[in-house]
Design a protein around this motif. Structure first.
Motif, mmCIF file in Angstrom:
data_model
loop_
_atom_site.group_PDB
_atom_site.id
_atom_site.type_symbol
_atom_site.label_atom_id
_atom_site.label_comp_id
_atom_site.label_asym_id
_atom_site.label_seq_id
_atom_site.Cartn_x
_atom_site.Cartn_y
_atom_site.Cartn_z
ATOM 1 N N GLY A 189 0.720 -1.334 -0.007
ATOM 2 C CA GLY A 189 0.103 0.039 0.078
ATOM 3 C C GLY A 189 0.987 1.257 -0.100
ATOM 4 O O GLY A 189 1.863 1.123 -0.157
ATOM 5 N N ASN A 190 0.227 2.495 0.313
ATOM 6 C CA ASN A 190 0.778 3.657 0.308
ATOM 7 C C ASN A 190 1.324 3.894 1.657
ATOM 8 O O ASN A 190 0.952 3.104 2.569
ATOM 9 N N LEU A 191 2.207 5.046 1.910
ATOM 10 C CA LEU A 191 2.659 5.230 2.997
ATOM 11 C C LEU A 191 1.628 5.080 4.229
ATOM 12 O O LEU A 191 2.103 4.680 5.487
ATOM 13 N N ALA A 193 -1.508 3.775 4.468
ATOM 14 C CA ALA A 193 -1.931 2.371 4.967
ATOM 15 C C ALA A 193 -0.518 1.423 5.420
ATOM 16 O O ALA A 193 -0.854 0.598 6.675
ATOM 17 N N ALA B 148 1.660 3.984 -5.511
ATOM 18 C CA ALA B 148 0.688 4.249 -4.540
ATOM 19 C C ALA B 148 0.932 5.505 -3.850
ATOM 20 O O ALA B 148 -0.166 6.073 -3.631
ATOM 21 N N ASP B 149 2.166 6.165 -3.884
ATOM 22 C CA ASP B 149 2.121 7.466 -3.301
ATOM 23 C C ASP B 149 2.811 8.214 -4.537
ATOM 24 O O ASP B 149 3.788 8.003 -5.149
#
Lengths: 318, 318
Positions: A189-191, A193, B148-149
């Motif tokens: 996931g992204n930072l 999450a 994702a980011d």
């Protein structure tokens, strides 16, 4: 129990609001006391027309209306006699126990955040949507637009608020919480999450089941799904458009019909000290009725007190 | 024109890959040269069974297979004779002009990013999905999970790459670009969207039409919709689940059927120096055929060269 309702809010106000009141009164033998807020010349004739007995409500005259697209902060300031401003006034003065409106969402949010206190310990109030699931029992998705940028701690609090909502309002005894993400394993996931995952995992009051993906939204995997308000809002509006596409194409299906979000009524603002329910602009009579029932449930279950106690305990522990 | 295809990738490999090759060969009178990469004992009998003439392909024996759930980086290292590793080797050595696989997505991404160069000036390659629209013409959504980011500059580059994809592959002459957001007006949204908006607005090579919301995804408002890969991936998987729900419920509808993402074949990795197409794990014969056609289009239109030239010009201007 006193519930106040903005009769002027929503695309089909005041007609649908009045019909919603009638539906509500017909559905119960011990109704709450209703404060109906709106312009008396617009509302009274409709109430009479619908045959609603005067004993079952009090009409609170509010000569001004905040339009659906007015800039919220200015509108609230310049229209102190609007139905929304009057509704918040009554709630703050404890002359009602809950306030419902399907009017200008921005004005409802500004009104809530500036008139009604946030419960101590809560960093950011949140709004949610019910998600129809194939097992017939709705789940909760939050945040759906109030908090476009979030910190991991916000997601943890959304998980707690969603858990309490699922337990006390949806009657799910031990709600399972999923983190919306783009992969199943921890570390995906992204930072945001990635940082939220371990916090959710170790929290004693959250029954965390790990990551859930876009495809799991309508499944039974989790009862509560948390995300920041950007993704949540995109999902909410995408879901609405699916329903609309299906309707346009003449698709008849009981489950797809459940995606008609207007049926659910509104979303409570979770984390503030008094029950505030914000309805969808397109709220129908059924939506208004359902919002009154939701307000009733929130008051009866002392929902805001429950939230307050849980966050008090958590703050004492930490 | 030489296109290499991983025959071992995907949940229904090699059967569906072989059938896809047959579909492709049946659909054209001047097919590309095909390099079919896979274990000869598994693939050759199926090719013979499908009656595909030996003159129409070359079978490249790859004795190893990377499983769908193996850790990508390690798998690529430890299995240099896997179909994916061999495919990237052929592409890097210019023995093929495009590489297609529906295998382990992570391995495909790692292979692409470490074997094939990123085009100069491109900060982050991206993957997209085609979005079925009610007007019958697909749009493009990107990024759908690779990034994702993101920074605002990434979204601007996705807008450019999406524009080129829509123009040269989807044949939309002047693609309109929308920024996925949670409100229509400039200034709405999270910090990323707020920062990306003015950059998109002022960019001379982007036909920016402003914000689009979740409800606009399937509309004709924009031909290209940009977002970070977190929201994009959630949307992609949510869209797939809608189709699956409709299918489970026996809903027959031509438009909903278009949401069957497997029909589209795969997504090219945009921004890398050679055409790489990543298929969905559940790729069907039709998906394989469509991916070969897409590879053909990308080679014929000199798509990666076009991207290179556009980014060269932009870099010179700035």
């Amino acid at each position: 129990m006193i519930i106040s309702l903005d009769m002027m809010g929503g695309d089909f106000a005041p007609e649908e609001a009045v019909k919603g009141v009638r539906l509500y009164l017909e559905s119960t033998s011990s109704p709450a006391d209703l404060l109906l807020i709106g312009h008396q010349d617009a509302v009274q004739p409709l109430l009479d027309q619908q045959g609603i007995p005067k004993a079952r409500y009090e009409l609170v005259h509010a000569p001004e209306v905040i339009g659906m697209h007015e800039p919220p902060t200015r509108a609230l300031k310049e229209k102190p006699h609007s139905s929304i401003a009057v509704g918040f006034h009554l709630l703050r003065e404890h002359r009602s126990d809950a306030f419902i409106s399907a009017g200008n969402t921005g004005a409802m949010m500004v009104g809530t955040l500036y008139t009604i206190k946030t419960i101590e310990g809560i960093l950011r109030p949140t709004i949610s949507t019910l998600v129809p699931r194939e097992n017939g029992k709705p789940g909760v998705l939050l945040d759906v637009g109030l908090n476009a940028d979030c910190k991991p701690e916000n997601l943890v609090q959304f998980a707690l608020l969603g858990t309490l909502y699922a337990r006390h309002i949806l009657q799910i005894p031990e709600p399972r919480v999923g983190l919306l993400n783009i992969g199943e394993e921890e570390g995906k996931g992204n930072l945001l999450a990635q940082a939220a995952y371990p916090l959710l995992k170790q929290h004693p009051s959250i029954r965390f089941i790990g990551n859930v993906e876009g495809r799991d939204l309508f499944s039974e995997k989790a009862d509560v799904i948390v995300c920041e308000g950007f993704t949540g809002n995109v999902i909410l509006k995408l879901g609405e458009s699916f329903y609309e596409i299906a309707r346009r194409r003449g698709i008849q299906d009981a489950y797809i019909d459940q995606m008609n979000f207007e049926n659910y009524g509104g979303t409570p603002v979770l984390g503030v000290a008094e029950p505030v329910i914000i309805g969808h602009g397109i709220s129908s009579a059924l939506a208004f009725k359902n919002m009154i029932v939701l307000a009733e449930q929130m008051i009866q279950s002392h929902f805001t007190d429950t939230i307050r106690q849980v966050f008090e305990q958590i703050n004492q522990q930490s």
